[in-house]
Design a protein around this motif. Structure first.
Motif, PDB file in Angstrom:
ATOM      1  N   ALA A 108       0.824  -1.217   0.000  1.00  0.00           N
ATOM      2  CA  ALA A 108       0.000   0.000   0.000  1.00  0.00           C
ATOM      3  C   ALA A 108       0.854   1.261   0.000  1.00  0.00           C
ATOM      4  CB  ALA A 108      -0.921  -0.005   1.224  1.00  0.00           C
ATOM      5  N   LEU A 109       2.098   1.140  -0.414  1.00  0.00           N
ATOM      6  CA  LEU A 109       3.013   2.274  -0.410  1.00  0.00           C
ATOM      7  C   LEU A 109       2.411   3.456  -1.172  1.00  0.00           C
ATOM      8  CD1 LEU A 109       5.847   2.604   0.788  1.00  0.00           C
ATOM      9  CD2 LEU A 109       6.765   2.174  -1.511  1.00  0.00           C
ATOM     10  N   GLY A 110       2.464   4.633  -0.549  1.00  0.00           N
ATOM     11  CA  GLY A 110       1.908   5.824  -1.177  1.00  0.00           C
ATOM     12  C   GLY A 110       0.461   6.079  -0.814  1.00  0.00           C
ATOM     13  N   GLN A 111      -0.178   5.110  -0.124  1.00  0.00           N
ATOM     14  CA  GLN A 111      -1.559   5.282   0.310  1.00  0.00           C
ATOM     15  C   GLN A 111      -1.594   5.482   1.819  1.00  0.00           C
ATOM     16  OE1 GLN A 111      -4.584   2.689  -1.508  1.00  0.00           O
ATOM     17  NE2 GLN A 111      -2.953   1.666  -2.642  1.00  0.00           N
ATOM     18  N   LYS A 112      -2.710   6.046   2.303  1.00  0.00           N
ATOM     19  CA  LYS A 112      -2.823   6.313   3.729  1.00  0.00           C
ATOM     20  C   LYS A 112      -2.975   5.014   4.519  1.00  0.00           C
ATOM     21  CE  LYS A 112      -5.368   9.761   5.143  1.00  0.00           C
ATOM     22  NZ  LYS A 112      -6.549  10.587   5.483  1.00  0.00           N
ATOM     23  N   ILE A 113      -2.263   4.941   5.650  1.00  0.00           N
ATOM     24  CA  ILE A 113      -2.411   3.838   6.589  1.00  0.00           C
ATOM     25  C   ILE A 113      -3.232   4.345   7.767  1.00  0.00           C
ATOM     26  CG2 ILE A 113      -1.233   2.190   8.099  1.00  0.00           C
ATOM     27  CD1 ILE A 113      -0.669   1.706   5.148  1.00  0.00           C
ATOM     28  N   ARG A 114      -4.316   3.637   8.081  1.00  0.00           N
ATOM     29  CA  ARG A 114      -5.156   3.975   9.232  1.00  0.00           C
ATOM     30  C   ARG A 114      -4.972   2.861  10.260  1.00  0.00           C
ATOM     31  NH1 ARG A 114      -7.726   5.472   4.473  1.00  0.00           N
ATOM     32  NH2 ARG A 114      -8.829   7.468   4.484  1.00  0.00           N
ATOM     33  N   TYR A 115      -4.702   3.215  11.507  1.00  0.00           N
ATOM     34  CA  TYR A 115      -4.207   2.233  12.470  1.00  0.00           C
ATOM     35  C   TYR A 115      -4.828   2.452  13.842  1.00  0.00           C
ATOM     36  CZ  TYR A 115      -0.450   0.026  15.343  1.00  0.00           C
ATOM     37  OH  TYR A 115       0.280  -0.713  16.231  1.00  0.00           O
ATOM     38  N   ILE A 116      -5.447   1.398  14.377  1.00  0.00           N
ATOM     39  CA  ILE A 116      -5.908   1.384  15.766  1.00  0.00           C
ATOM     40  C   ILE A 116      -5.177   0.241  16.450  1.00  0.00           C
ATOM     41  CG2 ILE A 116      -7.868   1.174  17.333  1.00  0.00           C
ATOM     42  CD1 ILE A 116      -9.705   2.046  15.070  1.00  0.00           C
ATOM     43  N   PRO A 117      -4.206   0.526  17.324  1.00  0.00           N
ATOM     44  CA  PRO A 117      -3.408  -0.534  17.935  1.00  0.00           C
ATOM     45  C   PRO A 117      -4.157  -1.276  19.037  1.00  0.00           C
ATOM     46  CG  PRO A 117      -2.752   1.583  18.817  1.00  0.00           C
ATOM     47  CD  PRO A 117      -3.771   1.871  17.749  1.00  0.00           C
ATOM     48  N   PHE A 118      -3.683  -2.498  19.314  1.00  0.00           N
ATOM     49  CA  PHE A 118      -4.248  -3.294  20.407  1.00  0.00           C
ATOM     50  C   PHE A 118      -3.831  -2.714  21.757  1.00  0.00           C
ATOM     51  CE2 PHE A 118      -3.588  -6.984  23.322  1.00  0.00           C
ATOM     52  CZ  PHE A 118      -4.929  -7.245  23.560  1.00  0.00           C
ATOM     53  N   GLN A 119      -2.579  -2.257  21.842  1.00  0.00           N
ATOM     54  CA  GLN A 119      -2.090  -1.600  23.048  1.00  0.00           C
ATOM     55  C   GLN A 119      -1.542  -0.225  22.664  1.00  0.00           C
ATOM     56  OE1 GLN A 119      -2.504  -2.152  26.109  1.00  0.00           O
ATOM     57  NE2 GLN A 119      -3.089  -4.306  26.295  1.00  0.00           N
ATOM     58  N   LEU A 120      -0.223  -0.051  22.750  1.00  0.00           N
ATOM     59  CA  LEU A 120       0.396   1.183  22.276  1.00  0.00           C
ATOM     60  C   LEU A 120       0.823   1.001  20.824  1.00  0.00           C
ATOM     61  CD1 LEU A 120       2.779   2.165  25.228  1.00  0.00           C
ATOM     62  CD2 LEU A 120       0.500   3.082  24.735  1.00  0.00           C
ATOM     63  N   PRO A 121       0.835   2.065  20.035  1.00  0.00           N
ATOM     64  CA  PRO A 121       1.357   1.953  18.669  1.00  0.00           C
ATOM     65  C   PRO A 121       2.809   1.484  18.711  1.00  0.00           C
ATOM     66  CG  PRO A 121       0.214   4.048  18.995  1.00  0.00           C
ATOM     67  CD  PRO A 121       0.373   3.431  20.346  1.00  0.00           C
ATOM     68  N   ASP A 122       3.146   0.461  17.908  1.00  0.00           N
ATOM     69  CA  ASP A 122       4.500  -0.095  17.997  1.00  0.00           C
ATOM     70  C   ASP A 122       5.575   0.927  17.653  1.00  0.00           C
ATOM     71  OD1 ASP A 122       3.815  -0.006  15.345  1.00  0.00           O
ATOM     72  OD2 ASP A 122       4.038  -2.148  14.973  1.00  0.00           O
ATOM     73  N   ILE A 123       5.263   1.902  16.798  1.00  0.00           N
ATOM     74  CA  ILE A 123       6.286   2.898  16.446  1.00  0.00           C
ATOM     75  C   ILE A 123       6.620   3.809  17.624  1.00  0.00           C
ATOM     76  CG2 ILE A 123       5.761   2.933  13.975  1.00  0.00           C
ATOM     77  CD1 ILE A 123       4.204   5.532  14.450  1.00  0.00           C
ATOM     78  N   PHE A 124       5.777   3.823  18.660  1.00  0.00           N
ATOM     79  CA  PHE A 124       6.025   4.654  19.833  1.00  0.00           C
ATOM     80  C   PHE A 124       6.615   3.868  21.006  1.00  0.00           C
ATOM     81  CE2 PHE A 124       2.259   7.584  18.524  1.00  0.00           C
ATOM     82  CZ  PHE A 124       3.080   8.224  17.604  1.00  0.00           C
ATOM     83  N   CYS A 125       6.742   2.543  20.874  1.00  0.00           N
ATOM     84  CA  CYS A 125       7.116   1.692  22.003  1.00  0.00           C
ATOM     85  C   CYS A 125       8.621   1.610  22.214  1.00  0.00           C
ATOM     86  CB  CYS A 125       6.574   0.282  21.806  1.00  0.00           C
ATOM     87  SG  CYS A 125       4.958   0.030  22.546  1.00  0.00           S
ATOM     88  N   LEU A 126       9.033   1.670  23.480  1.00  0.00           N
ATOM     89  CA  LEU A 126      10.402   1.369  23.856  1.00  0.00           C
ATOM     90  C   LEU A 126      10.589  -0.146  23.912  1.00  0.00           C
ATOM     91  CD1 LEU A 126      10.915   3.864  26.834  1.00  0.00           C
ATOM     92  CD2 LEU A 126      12.018   3.996  24.595  1.00  0.00           C
ATOM     93  N   PRO A 127      11.794  -0.646  23.634  1.00  0.00           N
ATOM     94  CA  PRO A 127      12.037  -2.103  23.715  1.00  0.00           C
ATOM     95  C   PRO A 127      11.648  -2.692  25.071  1.00  0.00           C
ATOM     96  CG  PRO A 127      13.890  -1.006  22.642  1.00  0.00           C
ATOM     97  CD  PRO A 127      12.985   0.083  23.151  1.00  0.00           C
ATOM     98  N   GLU A 128      11.894  -1.939  26.155  1.00  0.00           N
ATOM     99  CA  GLU A 128      11.566  -2.448  27.494  1.00  0.00           C
ATOM    100  C   GLU A 128      10.061  -2.663  27.659  1.00  0.00           C
ATOM    101  OE1 GLU A 128      13.408   0.149  26.627  1.00  0.00           O
ATOM    102  OE2 GLU A 128      14.659   0.849  28.282  1.00  0.00           O
TER     103      GLU A 128
END
Length: 282
Positions: A108-128
Motif C-alpha cells: 500500500a506504499l503511497g496510500q494512507k495507513i489507518r491504524y488502531i493498535p491493540f495496546q500502544l502503537p508499535d512505532i512509539f514503544c520502547l524495547p523495554e
C-alpha cells in the motif's frame, strides 16, 4: 473488440478506479511505481497503447479488480461487488506476524495507513515496554522490536501518511501505572511517556495521533492499508477484508472515530503533559 475499443474501455475503467481510490493522479501513479507523465500517456485519448503487463497486473491487484474487467473484457470480473465481500483469516506465528504486516504496508506504499493498535502503537514503544506487552517471550520480542524499527524507517519516508486512533484512557493508565501497566516500573513508564511525547512532535504531520473517549467509543484494533485491505487483530490471527466495499466501510468506521476524537494531533503532546502534571499534583 478492436484495439481502439479495447483501449477506450480500459481508459474508462482506469478513470473509475482512480476516482474510487480517492487519490490524486500523482499518488495513484506513485503507487504503481510509475511517474505521473507515464500515467498521463496511458490516459491520453489519442493513444492506443496499453501499459506493460506488470503495470496492468499491479493495477488489478492493488485496486481489487480482475484483469478481464480492467480491460473491458468482462462485466462481472470486478472483485469489488455490492453483494460479495471478500475476507480471509490470516494466522501467522510470532516470527512471521511482523513481516506479514510489513508486506501489506509495502503493498500500500503511497496510500494512507489507518491504524488502531491493540495496546500502544508499535512505532512509539520502547524495547523495554515490548517485554511487558509480549509476556517476556524473547523470540517474539526480538521480531516485534525489529518490526518496530522497520516501521520507524517507513514513517520517515516522504510519502508516508498515517493516522492512529487510541482511547485516551490507555495513556492515562500508562501514566498512572494501572490496569495492564501496573507491573511496569515507574521509571520505564516515565521514559515511555517522554518517548511518546517526543515522537508525536517529531513525526507530525506525517503521523497523526487522535485520542477518543474509550468510555463512549469502542476502537477495535485494525490496520487499514490504503484501499486494499483492512486487517482486524483477533489475538494471534487477523481477519482480513479485501472486498472493496468492506474496506470502504471500515474506512468509514475509522473516519467516524476521528470525528469523535476529543484530543486532536496538534493537542496530544500538551494533553500528555497536563495529564502527567495532574497526576503529580494529585
Amino acid at each position: 473488440m478492436d484495439k481502439r475499443d479495447l483501449h477506450r474501455a480500459f481508459q474508462e475503467r482506469l478513470h473509475d478506479i482512480i476516482a474510487a481510490s480517492g487519490q490524486s493522479k500523482g499518488d495513484f501513479a506513485h503507487g504503481l511505481g510509475i511517474d505521473r507523465s507515464a500515467l498521463s500517456q496511458i490516459l491520453d485519448t489519442g493513444s492506443v497503447r496499453l501499459p506493460r503487463v506488470e503495470t496492468l497486473a499491479k493495477m488489478a491487484q492493488m485496486h481489487n479488480v480482475s484483469l478481464d474487467w480492467l480491460l473491458g473484457l468482462s462485466e462481472s470480473g470486478q472483485k469489488d461487488t455490492e453483494v460479495k465481500s471478500q475476507f480471509e483469516l490470516e494466522q501467522a506465528p510470532p516470527e512471521k506476524d511482523a513481516s506479514l504486516l510489513s508486506h501489506w504496508r509495502m503493498q500500500a506504499l503511497g496510500q494512507k495507513i489507518r491504524y488502531i493498535p491493540f495496546q500502544l502503537p508499535d512505532i512509539f514503544c520502547l524495547p523495554e515496554v515490548f517485554k511487558y506487552q509480549m509476556g517476556f517471550d524473547a523470540e517474539r520480542i526480538r521480531h516485534v522490536t525489529q518490526a518496530a524499527e522497520d516501521n520507524v524507517s517507513y514513517v520517515e519516508r516522504p510519502d508516508t501518511d498515517m493516522e492512529i486512533i487510541m482511547p485516551l484512557q490507555r495513556l492515562q493508565s500508562l501514566i498512572a501505572g494501572k490496569d495492564v501497566w501496573d507491573a511496569v516500573p515507574a521509571s520505564i513508564r516515565a521514559r515511555q511517556i517522554c518517548h511518546i511525547e517526543r515522537l508525536i512532535d517529531e513525526f507530525y504531520p506525517t503521523v497523526r495521533l487522535f485520542l477518543v473517549d474509550g468510555l463512549k467509543n469502542y476502537a477495535a484494533p485494525v490496520t487499514i492499508f490504503g484501499n486494499m485491505r483492512a486487517a482486524f487483530y483477533l489475538g494471534g490471527k487477523y481477519m482480513v477484508l479485501t472486498g472493496g466495499q468492506s474496506v470502504k466501510q471500515t474506512m468509514g468506521y475509522f473516519d467516524d472515530l476521528i470525528r469523535a476524537a476529543v484530543v486532536h494531533p496538534h493537542e496530544v503532546s500538551a494533553w500528555i503533559k497536563n495529564a502527567r502534571a495532574g497526576l503529580e499534583q494529585g
